[in-house]
Design a protein around this motif. Structure first.
Motif, PDB file in Angstrom:
ATOM      1  N   UNK A  46       0.817  -1.211   0.000  1.00  4.49           N
ATOM      2  CA  UNK A  46       0.000   0.000   0.000  1.00  4.49           C
ATOM      3  C   UNK A  46       0.854   1.267   0.000  1.00  4.49           C
ATOM      4  N   UNK A  47       2.198   1.072   0.058  1.00  2.76           N
ATOM      5  CA  UNK A  47       3.131   2.203   0.136  1.00  2.76           C
ATOM      6  C   UNK A  47       2.772   3.135   1.285  1.00  2.76           C
ATOM      7  N   UNK A  48       2.221   2.554   2.349  1.00  7.60           N
ATOM      8  CA  UNK A  48       1.857   3.357   3.521  1.00  7.60           C
ATOM      9  C   UNK A  48       3.013   3.342   4.526  1.00  7.60           C
ATOM     10  N   UNK A  49       2.952   4.247   5.481  1.00  6.54           N
ATOM     11  CA  UNK A  49       3.982   4.314   6.499  1.00  6.54           C
ATOM     12  C   UNK A  49       3.950   3.048   7.345  1.00  6.54           C
ATOM     13  N   UNK A  50       5.098   2.411   7.462  1.00  7.79           N
ATOM     14  CA  UNK A  50       5.166   1.166   8.217  1.00  7.79           C
ATOM     15  C   UNK A  50       5.353   1.464   9.693  1.00  7.79           C
ATOM     16  N   UNK A  51       4.467   0.978  10.561  1.00  8.53           N
ATOM     17  CA  UNK A  51       4.607   1.235  12.001  1.00  8.53           C
ATOM     18  C   UNK A  51       5.971   0.786  12.517  1.00  8.53           C
ATOM     19  N   UNK A  52       6.619   1.675  13.264  1.00  8.11           N
ATOM     20  CA  UNK A  52       7.972   1.393  13.735  1.00  8.11           C
ATOM     21  C   UNK A  52       7.995   0.141  14.607  1.00  8.11           C
ATOM     22  N   UNK A  53       6.959  -0.020  15.433  1.00 11.25           N
ATOM     23  CA  UNK A  53       6.974  -1.176  16.329  1.00 11.25           C
ATOM     24  C   UNK A  53       6.902  -2.493  15.554  1.00 11.25           C
ATOM     25  N   UNK A  54       6.186  -2.496  14.444  1.00 11.80           N
ATOM     26  CA  UNK A  54       6.106  -3.720  13.630  1.00 11.80           C
ATOM     27  C   UNK A  54       7.436  -4.001  12.939  1.00 11.80           C
ATOM     28  N   UNK A  55       8.077  -2.930  12.427  1.00 17.06           N
ATOM     29  CA  UNK A  55       9.372  -3.117  11.801  1.00 17.06           C
ATOM     30  C   UNK A  55      10.403  -3.569  12.835  1.00 17.06           C
ATOM     31  N   UNK A  56      10.372  -2.962  14.010  1.00 13.41           N
ATOM     32  CA  UNK A  56      11.318  -3.340  15.065  1.00 13.41           C
ATOM     33  C   UNK A  56      11.152  -4.802  15.429  1.00 13.41           C
ATOM     34  N   UNK A  57       9.896  -5.214  15.599  1.00 15.35           N
ATOM     35  CA  UNK A  57       9.618  -6.600  15.960  1.00 15.35           C
ATOM     36  C   UNK A  57      10.093  -7.555  14.870  1.00 15.35           C
ATOM     37  N   UNK A  58       9.793  -7.220  13.600  1.00 13.27           N
ATOM     38  CA  UNK A  58      10.147  -8.107  12.492  1.00 13.27           C
ATOM     39  C   UNK A  58      11.659  -8.255  12.359  1.00 13.27           C
ATOM     40  N   UNK A  59      12.380  -7.129  12.398  1.00 16.68           N
ATOM     41  CA  UNK A  59      13.814  -7.192  12.132  1.00 16.68           C
ATOM     42  C   UNK A  59      14.623  -7.588  13.359  1.00 16.68           C
ATOM     43  N   UNK A  60      14.094  -7.380  14.555  1.00 12.14           N
ATOM     44  CA  UNK A  60      14.807  -7.828  15.745  1.00 12.14           C
ATOM     45  C   UNK A  60      14.743  -9.337  15.885  1.00 12.14           C
ATOM     46  N   UNK A  61      13.674  -9.922  15.373  1.00 11.99           N
ATOM     47  CA  UNK A  61      13.500 -11.371  15.492  1.00 11.99           C
ATOM     48  C   UNK A  61      13.934 -12.142  14.252  1.00 11.99           C
ATOM     49  N   UNK A  62      14.168 -11.435  13.157  1.00 12.34           N
ATOM     50  CA  UNK A  62      14.481 -12.125  11.909  1.00 12.34           C
ATOM     51  C   UNK A  62      15.726 -12.994  12.076  1.00 12.34           C
ATOM     52  N   UNK A  63      15.601 -14.244  11.671  1.00 11.56           N
ATOM     53  CA  UNK A  63      16.733 -15.161  11.717  1.00 11.56           C
ATOM     54  C   UNK A  63      16.983 -15.794  13.065  1.00 11.56           C
ATOM     55  N   UNK A  64      16.079 -15.546  14.035  1.00 13.69           N
ATOM     56  CA  UNK A  64      16.309 -16.076  15.377  1.00 13.69           C
ATOM     57  C   UNK A  64      15.017 -16.639  15.958  1.00 13.69           C
ATOM     58  N   UNK A  65      15.144 -17.213  17.133  1.00 14.35           N
ATOM     59  CA  UNK A  65      13.974 -17.771  17.815  1.00 14.35           C
ATOM     60  C   UNK A  65      12.974 -16.661  18.114  1.00 14.35           C
ATOM     61  N   UNK A  66      11.696 -16.986  18.001  1.00 17.12           N
ATOM     62  CA  UNK A  66      10.650 -15.998  18.218  1.00 17.12           C
ATOM     63  C   UNK A  66      10.274 -15.254  16.962  1.00 17.12           C
TER      64      UNK A  66
END
Length: 529
Positions: free
Chosen positions: A119-139
């Protein structure tokens, strides 16, 4: 991934994460450039490092495959205190297939993130933080889950059914894998990078995405500089890419809306990771106003953007200027990598037309030839087929200070540029330029302001892929001594007045000081519940 680490000055290896004190002030995030590939961007990186000796730098290099790169082409200055080399397409220990369920909650969160992207909308920071902090790891989504889990298979097949319009599932499946596999490498780099006070990516793309990941994980400043616009250049590459099989061969190698789904999917992928970098970076630097406006159009917040032009050491090129003879050499020089984006073939065709009028004319192509060997062979074959064996010289990498005094004109036939250092180097060495109307070439040659334009034209601006027009412009300068000397004087005065590297160093010093002053007292990885 293949991670080669040079110990930092304190003797600590990368990846331990156990060092309390930062190993560097600024971590430079570099994709496919310094220190392994010579070129304008690499020269600029080395220039910034050496020009700011009071700043301690970490160099984080990201490449494709190890075999694409040879030894380092630059010697690190003393203020480079940490170096890492990573390859996105190499696997030291390939993962073995194994049946697994996967975390469906993590895939659901990724689905939400993808929805915001579409949608090319602003991505919520908390969702990006959650996605990239957990990427490649448990959780989160581990690399194994992405490759082999039922949750991943279900997600990919559903996306295929709902969104894919024409290719086979096999083509779609492998495209998705190829796009996302490097993200797990980036996640490992972000997790293993030892403490630094700030990061500075020199492009969007994978380097910019790594900067965004580090920013989200560690809450430290993230500075972004774009020389060219990464997404624009990737669009050009992808439009010509033969490894993507379009459903309709008639629309292959174009940029219009009818291109195949997979080709369009790759383009949208790079657009979106560019938007992620813009969302997390501040400031966002471009080399000239045209690129700043392009960044805003591509999703950068206008208030975060600014322009810092390139600059060169004028004293260094004074020797080249003083070596020039009285006569104008009938030699056209193209200094740059022998790759398609530089359109070397148009330069060769220009020489064919020029030699018809000036049999004494020569064209020197001085630049690395190891990046695209097949294109180099095509260029050499073209020169031979046009009977230019005695007029076109492929010289490989050269010391520009030795080449510039022997040139009558510098010529850039590129289809994409930003603010090419080679034009500034030519001006400082007393060489007028002919360049295509790309990037900042027009303002370099004709001026950027009323005061600047009053200096006069330092050469000519020509159309892309126009050998006839380029040859005509060269003849007009080579055959008119007064006009050539006026162009020489205009270029020399312009670079002296507006493109001294002292101005650039001052701008980046202030930018770094501001970023480092904003570092939290205890910048630690962000903890996500």
């Amino acid at each position: 991934m293949n991670d080669i680490v040079r110990a930092n000055a304190a003797g600590t290896s990368a990846g331990t994460g156990s060092v309390a004190d930062p190993v560097a002030d600024i971590a430079l995030l570099l994709e496919g450039t310094y220190p392994y590939v010579r070129g304008g961007v690499s020269s600029w990186v080395h220039q910034i490092i050496t020009g700011l000796p009071e700043i301690k730098f970490a160099v984080i290099f990201i490449g494709g495959e190890r075999k694409m790169y040879g030894p380092a082409q630059y010697q690190f200055p003393p203020n480079v205190t940490h170096v890492e080399t990573h390859y996105l397409l190499n696997q030291d220990k390939p993962l073995k297939p194994n049946a697994r369920k996967g975390d469906r909650r993590a895939f659901s969160e990724m689905d939400e993130l993808h929805a915001h992207m579409r949608q090319s909308s602003t991505m919520p920071v908390e969702k990006m933080t959650k996605a990239f902090s957990r990427l490649g790891s448990a959780g989160g989504i581990s690399h194994e889950d992405f490759l082999y889990s039922e949750a991943s298979w279900d997600y990919i097949t559903r996306q295929y059914r709902e969104r894919c319009t024409e290719p086979s599932f096999v083509a779609y499946f492998w495209a998705i894998r190829a796009m996302h596999a490097p993200l797990f490498v980036l996640a490992d780099i972000a997790a293993g990078l030892p403490p630094v006070r700030a990061v500075h990516a020199i492009s969007t793309g994978y380097a910019g995405l790594l900067g965004a990941m580090i920013r989200l994980r560690r809450n430290i400043p993230f500075v972004l500089t774009e020389h060219g616009i990464y997404t624009k250049e990737r669009k050009i590459d992808l439009a010509q890419a033969t490894w993507i099989q379009d459903h309709n061969d008639d629309v292959c190698n174009t940029l219009h809306d009818e291109m195949g789904y997979i080709r369009g999917l790759w383009i949208r992928f790079y657009e979106q990771i560019g938007r992620m970098a813009y969302a997390q970076a501040s400031p966002i630097v471009s080399l000239y106003e045209g690129n700043r406006l392009r960044q805003i159009a591509d999703g950068a917040a206008a208030e975060k953007t600014l322009v810092i032009t390139n600059g060169i050491d004028l004293q260094r090129y004074r020797v080249a200027f003083e070596k020039r003879g009285e006569k104008i050499p009938p030699v056209l020089g193209l200094i740059g990598r022998v790759v398609p984006i530089k359109d070397i073939k148009t330069f060769i065709r220009t020489l064919r037309m020029l030699v018809n009028e000036r049999p004494d004319a020569e064209g020197w192509i001085a630049g690395p030839e190891d990046e695209d060997p097949s294109y180099v062979n095509e260029c050499k074959e073209l020169a031979a087929s046009l009977g230019l064996q005695d007029h076109v010289k492929f010289m490989g990498f050269q010391n520009v200070l030795e080449i510039l005094p022997q040139l009558g004109l510098m010529v850039l036939t590129s289809i994409s540029e930003a603010l090419p250092l080679v034009v500034l180097e030519a001006f400082a060495s007393g060489v007028p330029c002919i360049a295509t109307d790309v990037g900042s070439c027009r303002e370099l040659i004709e001026g950027n302001s009323e005061e600047d334009r009053a200096l006069g034209a330092a050469g000519s601006v020509v159309f892309i892929a126009d050998p006839e027009g380029t040859a005509k412009a060269a003849l007009e300068l080579l055959n008119d001594t007064a006009r050539w000397h006026a162009a020489q004087q205009a270029g020399f005065e312009r670079v002296k007045r507006y493109y001294d590297d002292k101005l650039m160093f001052s701008s980046y010093r202030n930018l770094y000081v501001k970023a480092l002053d904003s570092v939290p007292d205890a910048a630690k990885p962000v903890k996500v519940a």
